[in-house]
Scaffold this active site. Sequence first.
Site, PDB file in Angstrom:
ATOM      1  N   GLU A  41       0.874  -1.231  -0.029  1.00  0.00           N
ATOM      2  CA  GLU A  41       0.102  -0.026   0.024  1.00  0.00           C
ATOM      3  C   GLU A  41       0.646   1.215  -0.021  1.00  0.00           C
ATOM      4  O   GLU A  41       2.193   1.226   0.360  1.00  0.00           O
ATOM      5  CB  GLU A  41      -0.928   0.117   1.312  1.00  0.00           C
ATOM      6  N   GLU A  52      -1.380  -9.982  -6.275  1.00  0.00           N
ATOM      7  CA  GLU A  52      -1.310 -10.535  -7.623  1.00  0.00           C
ATOM      8  C   GLU A  52      -0.403  -9.988  -8.409  1.00  0.00           C
ATOM      9  O   GLU A  52       0.223 -10.615  -9.256  1.00  0.00           O
ATOM     10  CB  GLU A  52      -2.940 -10.792  -8.235  1.00  0.00           C
ATOM     11  N   CYS A  83      -9.428  -8.567  -7.212  1.00  0.00           N
ATOM     12  CA  CYS A  83     -10.366  -7.631  -7.512  1.00  0.00           C
ATOM     13  C   CYS A  83     -10.346  -7.627  -9.126  1.00  0.00           C
ATOM     14  O   CYS A  83      -9.678  -8.361  -9.856  1.00  0.00           O
ATOM     15  CB  CYS A  83      -9.428  -6.210  -7.184  1.00  0.00           C
TER      16      CYS A  83
HETATM   17  N1  THU Z   1      -6.008  -7.004  -2.295  1.00  0.00           N
HETATM   18  C1  THU Z   1      -5.030  -7.593  -2.959  1.00  0.00           C
HETATM   19  O1  THU Z   1      -3.846  -7.325  -2.722  1.00  0.00           O
HETATM   20  N2  THU Z   1      -5.363  -8.588  -3.604  1.00  0.00           N
HETATM   21  C2  THU Z   1      -6.599  -8.790  -3.790  1.00  0.00           C
HETATM   22  O2  THU Z   1      -7.196  -9.852  -4.381  1.00  0.00           O
HETATM   23  C3  THU Z   1      -7.761  -8.136  -3.116  1.00  0.00           C
HETATM   24  C4  THU Z   1      -7.234  -6.975  -2.463  1.00  0.00           C
HETATM   25  C5  THU Z   1      -5.343  -5.715  -1.338  1.00  0.00           C
HETATM   26  C6  THU Z   1      -5.443  -4.329  -1.980  1.00  0.00           C
HETATM   27  C7  THU Z   1      -5.289  -3.583  -0.628  1.00  0.00           C
HETATM   28  O3  THU Z   1      -4.013  -3.391  -0.291  1.00  0.00           O
HETATM   29  C8  THU Z   1      -6.096  -4.245   0.182  1.00  0.00           C
HETATM   30  O4  THU Z   1      -6.260  -5.821  -0.127  1.00  0.00           O
HETATM   31  C9  THU Z   1      -7.714  -3.774   0.586  1.00  0.00           C
HETATM   32  O5  THU Z   1      -7.980  -3.661  -0.460  1.00  0.00           O
END
Ligand code: THU
Length: 130
Positions: A41, A52, A83
């Site tokens: 993040e 991913e 996502c």
């Molecule tokens: N996130 C992922 O890394 N992969 C996913 O498949 C779903 C969401 C992360 C993005 C963000 O850092 C956190 O999860 C919350 O959305």
Amino acid sequence: MSLLKAATDVRKNAYAPYSNFKVGAAIRAVSGRVYSGCNVENVAYPEGTCAEAGAIAAMIAAGESEIIEALVIADSPMPVSPCGGCRQKLAEFSKGDVKITMTTTAGNTREITMADLLPGAFTQAHMDGE
Ligand code: THU
């Protein structure tokens, strides 16, 4: 190495101080090698990257480009769902029959094919004919 172990291990390194939602992803490429990634993040929220994307970047950096299996894990009440953007990223390197495993740290697991994860994916074929 198993995808579950690779994703579980890398998830511990996730940098998620804003969402507090750590995600790990692991993919097996056609060579059999496993590549993993975690979410990273950023204080400028849209600059964060998903687990991913990290795993795919590691695969490409190693010189591979065909995914034969993938797994994503989080401490989630239900199997964590890639996502929309990550579905498109996975589809770039996965055939329709590739198995995508979505799971939780508690072991709540769901398996789905790439084709079912992203029906109607945008592909190169959509750009043909220009
Ligand atoms: N996130 C992922 O890394 N992969 C996913 O498949 C779903 C969401 C992360 C993005 C963000 O850092 C956190 O999860 C919350 O959305």
